[in-house]
Write a protein that holds these residues in place. Structure first.
Motif, mmCIF file in Angstrom:
data_model
loop_
_atom_site.group_PDB
_atom_site.id
_atom_site.type_symbol
_atom_site.label_atom_id
_atom_site.label_comp_id
_atom_site.label_asym_id
_atom_site.label_seq_id
_atom_site.Cartn_x
_atom_site.Cartn_y
_atom_site.Cartn_z
ATOM 1 N N ALA A 55 3.290 23.083 -12.414
ATOM 2 C CA ALA A 55 3.208 23.915 -13.615
ATOM 3 C C ALA A 55 1.763 24.318 -13.898
ATOM 4 O O ALA A 55 1.485 25.462 -14.293
ATOM 5 N N GLN A 56 0.837 23.386 -13.664
ATOM 6 C CA GLN A 56 -0.570 23.694 -13.896
ATOM 7 C C GLN A 56 -1.084 24.715 -12.874
ATOM 8 O O GLN A 56 -1.895 25.591 -13.204
ATOM 9 N N ARG A 57 -0.584 24.622 -11.632
ATOM 10 C CA ARG A 57 -0.986 25.593 -10.600
ATOM 11 C C ARG A 57 -0.552 27.005 -10.995
ATOM 12 O O ARG A 57 -1.313 27.959 -10.856
ATOM 13 N N VAL A 58 0.666 27.116 -11.498
ATOM 14 C CA VAL A 58 1.165 28.424 -11.915
ATOM 15 C C VAL A 58 0.354 28.949 -13.096
ATOM 16 O O VAL A 58 0.012 30.136 -13.156
ATOM 17 N N LEU A 59 0.032 28.054 -14.019
ATOM 18 C CA LEU A 59 -0.752 28.466 -15.181
ATOM 19 C C LEU A 59 -2.150 28.916 -14.764
ATOM 20 O O LEU A 59 -2.630 29.972 -15.203
ATOM 21 N N ASP A 60 -2.797 28.122 -13.916
ATOM 22 C CA ASP A 60 -4.150 28.484 -13.457
ATOM 23 C C ASP A 60 -4.127 29.744 -12.598
ATOM 24 O O ASP A 60 -5.058 30.557 -12.650
ATOM 25 N N GLY A 61 -3.067 29.918 -11.805
ATOM 26 C CA GLY A 61 -2.975 31.091 -10.951
ATOM 27 C C GLY A 61 -2.782 32.374 -11.718
ATOM 28 O O GLY A 61 -2.971 33.465 -11.171
ATOM 29 N N LEU A 82 -2.165 36.921 -16.238
ATOM 30 C CA LEU A 82 -0.716 37.115 -16.280
ATOM 31 C C LEU A 82 -0.162 36.560 -17.593
ATOM 32 O O LEU A 82 -0.782 35.697 -18.231
ATOM 33 N N ASP A 83 0.995 37.032 -17.955
ATOM 34 C CA ASP A 83 1.685 36.521 -19.151
ATOM 35 C C ASP A 83 2.079 35.064 -18.896
ATOM 36 O O ASP A 83 2.810 34.763 -17.953
ATOM 37 N N ASP A 84 1.590 34.132 -19.728
ATOM 38 C CA ASP A 84 1.868 32.701 -19.536
ATOM 39 C C ASP A 84 2.853 32.150 -20.571
ATOM 40 O O ASP A 84 2.943 30.936 -20.779
ATOM 41 N N THR A 85 3.603 33.050 -21.227
ATOM 42 C CA THR A 85 4.528 32.621 -22.274
ATOM 43 C C THR A 85 5.530 31.594 -21.772
ATOM 44 O O THR A 85 5.831 30.612 -22.462
ATOM 45 N N ALA A 86 6.027 31.795 -20.558
ATOM 46 C CA ALA A 86 7.044 30.878 -20.035
ATOM 47 C C ALA A 86 6.420 29.688 -19.314
ATOM 48 O O ALA A 86 7.104 28.679 -19.081
ATOM 49 N N VAL A 110 0.251 33.710 -7.646
ATOM 50 C CA VAL A 110 1.568 33.396 -8.197
ATOM 51 C C VAL A 110 2.243 34.675 -8.670
ATOM 52 O O VAL A 110 1.620 35.733 -8.776
ATOM 53 N N ASP A 111 3.540 34.565 -8.966
ATOM 54 C CA ASP A 111 4.303 35.706 -9.472
ATOM 55 C C ASP A 111 4.149 35.799 -10.993
ATOM 56 O O ASP A 111 3.939 34.781 -11.670
#
Length: 350
Positions: A161-167, A107-111, A83-84
């Motif tokens: 959203a979970q995929r981005v968080l896990d990635g 990665l930064d997961d703030t957003a 992910v980006d």
């Protein structure tokens, strides 16, 4: 006092003749020496040099594929973020030992976390509404259908959203040693960025070489191979053959061998893979053969018997062609001599 002058008598005819004879003898000797030298050079130039020959013997023929490559890990992985995002932390350094599942970088997961929380809340609310609508004395089918569609959308949103968080959490896919770390805190990466971390099993080093398409059909797992990394020639065997060629058009072949303790990933290596071998067959040097119009045949110059000068040209049937020897199926016998370098050797058709 009276002074008397002493005069040297003139040389007589006999003495003059002896002087002339001495000079004549020296000139004759010099002339003879020159004639001998010139004659020797002429004889040497005119004398035919003895051709290089080789006997027809029984031996072995080995066909090999020669390739270059390097030492690599048999099991290696390159971990990249799917992910980006912006790198917030790097948990490993080069040389670190890791186990499968260990965190390598994040990665930064703030957003991202608020998006996950919002999707979970929306899904929970729609599920409660759907349960309430289903408990009505007369459930409204339209309402139920609308809520079912909303729940499906909520689940899709939550999954993304979970995929981005896990990635955003990069984990090790294998046990091994970290060999490359490209990630740095603050770097922005995308799913197309190069791998952030590379891991290799340093206990399982092999030699990987590139084999040409014309030879790869005969390269199979289990084939004997010989490799060198700058030291002695080591015997090994093929343990893997790539099913498709690489960017250079060659097929990657992995060879396992007892590499020295000094071997390191990236060290240049050379390999010779045995494609075919025959023992106890009639063989001659490859340089003894000349092309023939019929496939599978060649011509050779066979030295005549004792007391007969020159050679005869004979057509022979050839089999396996190796680097150092060629198999002769028919046309020669053990003990015959063949000319290896036929330049200037008179030959006649047999």
């Amino acid at each position: 006092m009276t002074t008397t002058a002493i005069r040297t008598p003139p040389a007589g005819p006999a003495r003059r003749r002896r002087g002339r004879r001495g000079r004549t003898a020296i000139a004759v000797l010099l002339l003879l020496a020159i004639v001998i030298v010139i004659g020797g050079l002429t004889l040497t130039a005119d004398a035919p040099s003895r051709p290089e020959t080789a006997p027809v013997v029984r031996g072995s023929v080995v066909v090999q594929a020669h390739a270059e490559g390097s030492v690599v890990s048999r099991v290696a992985t390159a971990a990249a973020f799917p992910v980006d995002g912006v790198i917030a932390g790097v948990d490993v350094t080069v040389g670190a030992a890791v186990r499968t599942g260990d965190v390598l970088a994040t990665l930064d997961d703030t957003a991202v976390r608020p998006r996950v929380a919002a999707a979970e809340a929306a899904l929970t609310a729609d599920q409660r509404a759907r349960d309430a609508a289903a408990r009505a004395p007369v459930p409204d089918p339209v309402t139920l259908a609308r809520l079912d569609a909303a729940i499906s959308a909520d689940r899709a949103t939550l999954a993304e959203a979970q995929r981005v968080l896990d990635g955003g959490v990069l984990r090790a896919a294998q046990d091994g040693t970290v060999t490359v770390v490209r990630a740095q805190v603050g770097d922005r990466v995308t799913s197309a960025s190069p791998p952030a971390v590379e891991i290799a099993d340093l206990t399982g080093l092999v030699v990987r070489v590139g084999v040409e398409p014309a030879q790869v059909a005969d390269v199979v797992v289990g084939r004997t191979a010989f490799v060198t990394t700058g030291g002695p020639r080591l015997r090994g065997q093929v343990v893997d053959v790539a099913p498709v060629p690489g960017p250079d058009g060659r097929y990657a072949v992995a060879i396992s061998a007892p590499l020295p303790d000094t071997a390191r990933i990236g060290v240049p290596a050379e390999a010779s893979i045995v494609l075919a071998r025959r023992e106890g067959v009639l063989v001659v040097p490859p340089r003894a053969l000349r092309p023939a119009p019929t496939p599978g045949t060649a011509t050779v110059q066979v030295v005549r018997g004792q007391g007969t000068a020159g050679s005869v040209v004979r057509t022979v049937e050839v089999g396996l062609v190796g680097d150092d020897a060629v198999e002769v199926l028919d046309g020669l016998d053990v003990g015959e001599e063949v000319v290896v370098d036929g330049a200037g050797v008179p030959a006649t058709e047999e």
